[in-house]
Motif scaffolding. Structure first.
Motif, PDB file in Angstrom:
ATOM      1  N   SER A   1       0.841  -1.208   0.000  1.00  0.00           N
ATOM      2  CA  SER A   1       0.000   0.000   0.000  1.00  0.00           C
ATOM      3  C   SER A   1       0.867   1.247   0.000  1.00  0.00           C
ATOM      4  O   SER A   1       0.543   2.236  -0.678  1.00  0.00           O
ATOM      5  CB  SER A   1      -0.909   0.028   1.233  1.00  0.00           C
ATOM      6  OG  SER A   1      -1.798  -1.059   1.197  1.00  0.00           O
TER       7      SER A   1
ATOM      8  N   ASP B   1      -5.599  -1.191  -4.805  1.00  0.00           N
ATOM      9  CA  ASP B   1      -5.042  -1.771  -3.573  1.00  0.00           C
ATOM     10  C   ASP B   1      -5.972  -2.874  -3.064  1.00  0.00           C
ATOM     11  O   ASP B   1      -6.992  -2.589  -2.451  1.00  0.00           O
ATOM     12  CB  ASP B   1      -4.872  -0.674  -2.516  1.00  0.00           C
ATOM     13  CG  ASP B   1      -3.947  -1.119  -1.391  1.00  0.00           C
ATOM     14  OD1 ASP B   1      -3.566  -2.305  -1.372  1.00  0.00           O
ATOM     15  OD2 ASP B   1      -3.609  -0.281  -0.530  1.00  0.00           O
ATOM     16  N   GLU B   2      -5.626  -4.117  -3.335  1.00  0.00           N
ATOM     17  CA  GLU B   2      -6.434  -5.291  -2.971  1.00  0.00           C
ATOM     18  C   GLU B   2      -7.898  -5.119  -3.396  1.00  0.00           C
ATOM     19  O   GLU B   2      -8.811  -5.277  -2.584  1.00  0.00           O
ATOM     20  CB  GLU B   2      -6.324  -5.567  -1.467  1.00  0.00           C
ATOM     21  CG  GLU B   2      -4.876  -5.506  -1.014  1.00  0.00           C
ATOM     22  CD  GLU B   2      -4.505  -6.546   0.020  1.00  0.00           C
ATOM     23  OE1 GLU B   2      -5.192  -7.567   0.100  1.00  0.00           O
ATOM     24  OE2 GLU B   2      -3.496  -6.329   0.707  1.00  0.00           O
TER      25      GLU B   2
HETATM   26 MG   LIG Z   1      -1.958  -2.804   2.152  1.00  0.00          MG
END
Ligand SMILES: [Mg+2]
Ligand SMILES: Nc1ncnc2c1ncn2[C@@H]1O[C@H](COP(=O)(O)OP(=O)(O)OP(=O)(O)O)[C@@H](O)[C@H]1O
Length: 241
Positions: free
Chosen positions: A45, A164-165
């Motif tokens: 991140s 991000d994911e």
């Molecule tokens: Mg992360």
């Protein structure tokens, strides 16, 4: 439209005594789709936040096309941020706004050279949500909310999409559909994609996989090279994800 080329050189970010990015260097080709993997806390991140200029670096440089992002200040920095699309694990939609208004939200305060509502409709159509323009986030499934978030990330026609994911809150069937959508949008629109993920079946389908550990790059694999694997699972196993 074409994607941006990204160059990261000696990038460093510290949080007190934690080194979240440790002299990280990386070249990302325009229009490529890269999975950023690594254990929790490895800096995935952080890397995306630094590239998107949500956070500022302590050292090193980030260059997107010919612009050195790490040297930008105020007005130029906010202009740069508007050329980047972000998709998050928890969608981050505004609950009181309809799907259409959520997609328009990032450009709402700005004068732009296009019809905001028309483009938002076109994007909702592109992510498979035609007819759901007036739905509120609470009336949509998780996968549908993530589709709205993807449409929102694309409203400014970003050259760089940071995810991000994006499949982290979805079951594997919905996660696979979201990845299919992102790959298809990249093929159609040509943007460069960096996608952080823990999931092997997601990472294995990207063009390239980089693995971080303690803010350092420890593995870099070109997945477009060599024999195509028999299946995504075979590739994931091969990659020891
Ligand atoms: Mg992360
Ligand atoms: N705002 C912050 N304040 C303090 N420490 C932070 C902050 N953001 C990140 N860190 C630390 O930096 C390191 C890298 O965090 P980061 O969130 O980038 O990891 P990650 O790979 O994305 O992890 P995850 O897979 O859990 O999302 C971690 O040790 C984390 O605790």
């Amino acid at each position: 439209m074409s994607g941006a080329a990204l160059s990261v050189d000696g990038l460093t970010k510290r949080f007190q005594d934690i080194v979240a990015a440790d002299e990280l260097s990386l070249e990302v080709a325009a229009g490529s789709f890269t999975a950023v993997t690594g254990p929790s806390g490895s800096g995935k991140s952080t890397l995306l936040h630094l590239v998107g200029a949500i956070e500022s670096a302590d050292g090193g440089s980030i260059t997107v096309d010919s612009v050195e992002v790490t040297a930008l200040r105020r007005k130029k920095l906010s202009e740069y941020r508007r050329t980047v699309g972000f998709v998050f694990q928890r969608y981050h939609l505004l609950p009181a706004l309809t799907a259409l208004d959520n997609v328009i939200a990032p450009v709402l305060p700005f004068k732009v050279g296009f019809d905001k509502r028309a483009r938002a409709r076109e994007l909702l159509d592109a992510v498979g949500l035609a007819g759901r323009e007036r739905a509120l986030p609470a009336q949509l499934s998780g996968g549908q909310q993530q589709r709205v978030a993807i449409a929102r990330a694309l409203i400014g026609r970003p050259k760089l999409l940071l995810a991000d994911e994006p499949t982290g809150n979805l079951d594997s069937a919905n996660g696979t559909q979201i990845l299919d959508l992102l790959l298809e949008l990249r093929d159609e629109r040509g943007m460069t994609v960096l996608l952080a993920t823990h999931e092997q079946h997601i990472a294995a389908r990207c063009d390239r996989l980089i693995r971080l550990a303690d803010g350092r790059l420890i593995e870099d694999i070109d997945l477009t090279e060599g024999e195509p694997p028999e299946s995504t699972l075979a590739r994931a196993t091969q990659l020891r994800l």
